[in-house]
Write a protein that holds these residues in place. Sequence first.
Motif, PDB file in Angstrom:
ATOM      1  N   VAL A 127      -3.623  -7.042  -5.417  1.00 48.34           N
ATOM      2  CA  VAL A 127      -4.693  -6.105  -5.743  1.00 48.34           C
ATOM      3  C   VAL A 127      -4.337  -5.395  -7.043  1.00 48.34           C
ATOM      4  CG1 VAL A 127      -3.650  -4.279  -4.348  1.00 48.34           C
ATOM      5  CG2 VAL A 127      -6.093  -4.194  -4.822  1.00 48.34           C
ATOM      6  N   THR A 128      -5.326  -5.075  -7.856  1.00 46.10           N
ATOM      7  CA  THR A 128      -5.070  -4.298  -9.066  1.00 46.10           C
ATOM      8  C   THR A 128      -5.104  -2.812  -8.731  1.00 46.10           C
ATOM      9  OG1 THR A 128      -7.406  -4.115  -9.703  1.00 46.10           O
ATOM     10  CG2 THR A 128      -6.202  -6.077 -10.441  1.00 46.10           C
ATOM     11  N   THR A 129      -4.540  -2.020  -9.625  1.00 46.43           N
ATOM     12  CA  THR A 129      -4.542  -0.575  -9.374  1.00 46.43           C
ATOM     13  C   THR A 129      -5.962  -0.023  -9.366  1.00 46.43           C
ATOM     14  OG1 THR A 129      -4.098  -0.259 -11.745  1.00 46.43           O
ATOM     15  CG2 THR A 129      -2.220  -0.134 -10.251  1.00 46.43           C
ATOM     16  N   SER A 130      -6.834  -0.551 -10.193  1.00 41.45           N
ATOM     17  CA  SER A 130      -8.209  -0.056 -10.201  1.00 41.45           C
ATOM     18  C   SER A 130      -8.944  -0.429  -8.921  1.00 41.45           C
ATOM     19  CB  SER A 130      -8.975  -0.591 -11.418  1.00 41.45           C
ATOM     20  OG  SER A 130      -9.051  -2.004 -11.394  1.00 41.45           O
ATOM     21  N   GLU A 131      -8.685  -1.626  -8.392  1.00 41.42           N
ATOM     22  CA  GLU A 131      -9.308  -2.031  -7.135  1.00 41.42           C
ATOM     23  C   GLU A 131      -8.827  -1.161  -5.981  1.00 41.42           C
ATOM     24  OE1 GLU A 131      -9.992  -6.827  -7.795  1.00 41.42           O
ATOM     25  OE2 GLU A 131      -8.041  -6.082  -7.096  1.00 41.42           O
ATOM     26  N   LEU A 132      -7.515  -0.923  -5.945  1.00 41.45           N
ATOM     27  CA  LEU A 132      -6.953  -0.128  -4.858  1.00 41.45           C
ATOM     28  C   LEU A 132      -7.515   1.292  -4.856  1.00 41.45           C
ATOM     29  CD1 LEU A 132      -3.348  -0.170  -3.566  1.00 41.45           C
ATOM     30  CD2 LEU A 132      -4.478   2.000  -3.916  1.00 41.45           C
ATOM     31  N   ALA A 133      -7.772   1.824  -6.021  1.00 40.42           N
ATOM     32  CA  ALA A 133      -8.205   3.222  -6.126  1.00 40.42           C
ATOM     33  C   ALA A 133      -9.566   3.471  -5.510  1.00 40.42           C
ATOM     34  CB  ALA A 133      -8.220   3.639  -7.596  1.00 40.42           C
ATOM     35  N   VAL A 134     -10.391   2.430  -5.381  1.00 36.57           N
ATOM     36  CA  VAL A 134     -11.774   2.670  -4.957  1.00 36.57           C
ATOM     37  C   VAL A 134     -12.214   1.837  -3.763  1.00 36.57           C
ATOM     38  CG1 VAL A 134     -12.460   3.330  -7.292  1.00 36.57           C
ATOM     39  CG2 VAL A 134     -12.671   0.939  -6.591  1.00 36.57           C
ATOM     40  N   SER A 135     -11.416   0.896  -3.293  1.00 32.37           N
ATOM     41  CA  SER A 135     -11.910  -0.087  -2.333  1.00 32.37           C
ATOM     42  C   SER A 135     -11.493   0.200  -0.897  1.00 32.37           C
ATOM     43  CB  SER A 135     -11.436  -1.495  -2.706  1.00 32.37           C
ATOM     44  OG  SER A 135     -11.945  -2.435  -1.786  1.00 32.37           O
ATOM     45  N   GLU A 136     -12.487   0.391  -0.057  1.00 30.02           N
ATOM     46  CA  GLU A 136     -12.281   0.573   1.378  1.00 30.02           C
ATOM     47  C   GLU A 136     -11.665  -0.669   2.013  1.00 30.02           C
ATOM     48  OE1 GLU A 136     -12.833   2.588   5.179  1.00 30.02           O
ATOM     49  OE2 GLU A 136     -13.081   3.323   3.126  1.00 30.02           O
ATOM     50  N   ALA A 137     -11.855  -1.828   1.405  1.00 28.43           N
ATOM     51  CA  ALA A 137     -11.406  -3.087   1.994  1.00 28.43           C
ATOM     52  C   ALA A 137      -9.897  -3.164   2.158  1.00 28.43           C
ATOM     53  CB  ALA A 137     -11.890  -4.266   1.144  1.00 28.43           C
ATOM     54  N   THR A 189       8.747   4.103 -16.029  1.00 27.07           N
ATOM     55  CA  THR A 189       9.385   2.978 -15.361  1.00 27.07           C
ATOM     56  C   THR A 189       8.336   1.913 -15.035  1.00 27.07           C
ATOM     57  OG1 THR A 189      11.024   4.441 -14.353  1.00 27.07           O
ATOM     58  CG2 THR A 189      10.781   2.268 -13.388  1.00 27.07           C
ATOM     59  N   VAL A 190       8.686   0.660 -15.294  1.00 31.31           N
ATOM     60  CA  VAL A 190       7.778  -0.459 -15.041  1.00 31.31           C
ATOM     61  C   VAL A 190       8.276  -1.249 -13.834  1.00 31.31           C
ATOM     62  CG1 VAL A 190       6.738  -2.550 -15.978  1.00 31.31           C
ATOM     63  CG2 VAL A 190       7.181  -0.598 -17.478  1.00 31.31           C
ATOM     64  N   TYR A 191       7.367  -1.580 -12.935  1.00 29.15           N
ATOM     65  CA  TYR A 191       7.706  -2.392 -11.768  1.00 29.15           C
ATOM     66  C   TYR A 191       6.926  -3.697 -11.830  1.00 29.15           C
ATOM     67  CZ  TYR A 191      10.201   1.511  -9.773  1.00 29.15           C
ATOM     68  OH  TYR A 191      11.107   2.523  -9.573  1.00 29.15           O
ATOM     69  N   SER A 192       7.643  -4.792 -11.702  1.00 36.02           N
ATOM     70  CA  SER A 192       6.969  -6.089 -11.673  1.00 36.02           C
ATOM     71  C   SER A 192       6.246  -6.290 -10.351  1.00 36.02           C
ATOM     72  CB  SER A 192       7.971  -7.221 -11.877  1.00 36.02           C
ATOM     73  OG  SER A 192       8.961  -7.210 -10.863  1.00 36.02           O
ATOM     74  N   ARG A 193       6.708  -5.583  -9.324  1.00 36.19           N
ATOM     75  CA  ARG A 193       6.079  -5.738  -8.014  1.00 36.19           C
ATOM     76  C   ARG A 193       6.229  -4.457  -7.226  1.00 36.19           C
ATOM     77  NH1 ARG A 193       9.085  -9.371  -3.762  1.00 36.19           N
ATOM     78  NH2 ARG A 193      10.223  -7.427  -3.608  1.00 36.19           N
ATOM     79  N   ILE A 194       5.131  -4.001  -6.643  1.00 31.60           N
ATOM     80  CA  ILE A 194       5.152  -2.893  -5.693  1.00 31.60           C
ATOM     81  C   ILE A 194       4.386  -3.353  -4.457  1.00 31.60           C
ATOM     82  CG2 ILE A 194       4.478  -0.512  -5.203  1.00 31.60           C
ATOM     83  CD1 ILE A 194       4.571   0.057  -8.190  1.00 31.60           C
ATOM     84  N   ILE A 195       5.071  -3.379  -3.327  1.00 33.65           N
ATOM     85  CA  ILE A 195       4.454  -3.759  -2.061  1.00 33.65           C
ATOM     86  C   ILE A 195       4.346  -2.508  -1.193  1.00 33.65           C
ATOM     87  CG2 ILE A 195       4.759  -5.101   0.072  1.00 33.65           C
ATOM     88  CD1 ILE A 195       6.149  -7.227  -1.596  1.00 33.65           C
ATOM     89  N   GLY A 196       3.265  -2.400  -0.463  1.00 33.58           N
ATOM     90  CA  GLY A 196       3.125  -1.261   0.427  1.00 33.58           C
ATOM     91  C   GLY A 196       1.846  -1.340   1.238  1.00 33.58           C
ATOM     92  N   VAL A 197       1.692  -0.369   2.121  1.00 36.42           N
ATOM     93  CA  VAL A 197       0.503  -0.270   2.960  1.00 36.42           C
ATOM     94  C   VAL A 197      -0.390   0.839   2.411  1.00 36.42           C
ATOM     95  CG1 VAL A 197      -0.364   0.181   5.284  1.00 36.42           C
ATOM     96  CG2 VAL A 197       1.754  -1.114   4.978  1.00 36.42           C
ATOM     97  N   VAL A 198      -1.671   0.597   2.393  1.00 39.43           N
ATOM     98  CA  VAL A 198      -2.630   1.538   1.817  1.00 39.43           C
ATOM     99  C   VAL A 198      -3.118   2.514   2.888  1.00 39.43           C
ATOM    100  CG1 VAL A 198      -4.838   1.788   0.618  1.00 39.43           C
ATOM    101  CG2 VAL A 198      -3.350  -0.183   0.140  1.00 39.43           C
ATOM    102  N   ASP A 199      -3.074   3.806   2.573  1.00 36.81           N
ATOM    103  CA  ASP A 199      -3.700   4.787   3.452  1.00 36.81           C
ATOM    104  C   ASP A 199      -4.760   5.557   2.670  1.00 36.81           C
ATOM    105  OD1 ASP A 199      -2.324   6.587   1.888  1.00 36.81           O
ATOM    106  OD2 ASP A 199      -1.190   7.493   3.511  1.00 36.81           O
ATOM    107  N   TYR A 200      -5.418   6.491   3.353  1.00 32.96           N
ATOM    108  CA  TYR A 200      -6.485   7.277   2.733  1.00 32.96           C
ATOM    109  C   TYR A 200      -6.304   8.730   3.166  1.00 32.96           C
ATOM    110  CZ  TYR A 200     -11.213   8.752   1.396  1.00 32.96           C
ATOM    111  OH  TYR A 200     -12.293   9.393   0.823  1.00 32.96           O
ATOM    112  N   ARG A 201      -5.943   9.561   2.191  1.00 32.72           N
ATOM    113  CA  ARG A 201      -5.727  10.984   2.465  1.00 32.72           C
ATOM    114  C   ARG A 201      -6.286  11.812   1.322  1.00 32.72           C
ATOM    115  NH1 ARG A 201       0.497  11.679   3.230  1.00 32.72           N
ATOM    116  NH2 ARG A 201       0.628   9.730   2.075  1.00 32.72           N
ATOM    117  N   PHE A 202      -6.847  12.958   1.677  1.00 27.89           N
ATOM    118  CA  PHE A 202      -7.389  13.887   0.685  1.00 27.89           C
ATOM    119  C   PHE A 202      -8.367  13.184  -0.263  1.00 27.89           C
ATOM    120  CE2 PHE A 202      -3.101  15.404   1.804  1.00 27.89           C
ATOM    121  CZ  PHE A 202      -3.455  16.634   2.369  1.00 27.89           C
TER     122      PHE A 202
END
Length: 235
Positions: A127-137, A189-202
């Motif tokens: 997922v891109t950072t822009s997609e993650l910022a707005v997507s409920e999916a 700092t640049v990361y080639s990969r960031i893995i994680g679980v998405v939550d929704y707060r505030f």
Amino acid sequence: MRSYLMAFILLIPIFLYSGQTSISEIQFTNNSGTDGTYPSPYRNQIVNTSGIVTAINLRSGGFYISEPQGGPWSGIFINDRTREVRVGDLVEITGEVAEQFGFTMIRNVRRLRVVSSGNPLPPPTPVTTSELAVSEAYESVLVQISNATINGRSDRADVLLINDGSGICRLSDGLYSPGENLLSITTGTVYSRIIGVVDYRFGEFRINPRHSADLQQTTVGTGKPSWGRIKSLYR
């Protein structure tokens, strides 16, 4: 008559627990709702579902589960502080679908059964950072962002801003154990990969790495420039 009655009684548990609602069925909706948070079509209903545990919420209790194939709409948070599970467990759960400030979850768990343990986790969904910022999916989904830069802190103390060039999203330490400090990362700092679980707060979607190994830093080697060597450092 008695034999028929006994047969009916024996079939009750099969009827109650054989029919399942998939996580994607619980999560998927095109209806934004009155507040724009896309509530589950199963809100306030009791469902029976199953999934693989992808992360434990160490600070506030509960855990995340996912359909084995991963992908959009494939994850959900289980708000339960009493039952112990491990990452990789395949669990079957019966509970109530609820919305908490726009975040879909299963709470009031009536039944939890660990079907098997040590299962492979679903592949992180790119997922891109822009997609993650707005997507409920991607809510509660295990995701991966590539080639993202730390842009600094947000106005919230526990959140960093990251950008892969497509737009800013938020990085949080909500799944980190108390002894680890995600927020000490230096801006730039640049990361080639960031893995994680998405939550929704505030009112914000955030990616939450589960541990330091979910952050892979890439730096250009400092040897002869002509080599163009890339080093991958696991943090």
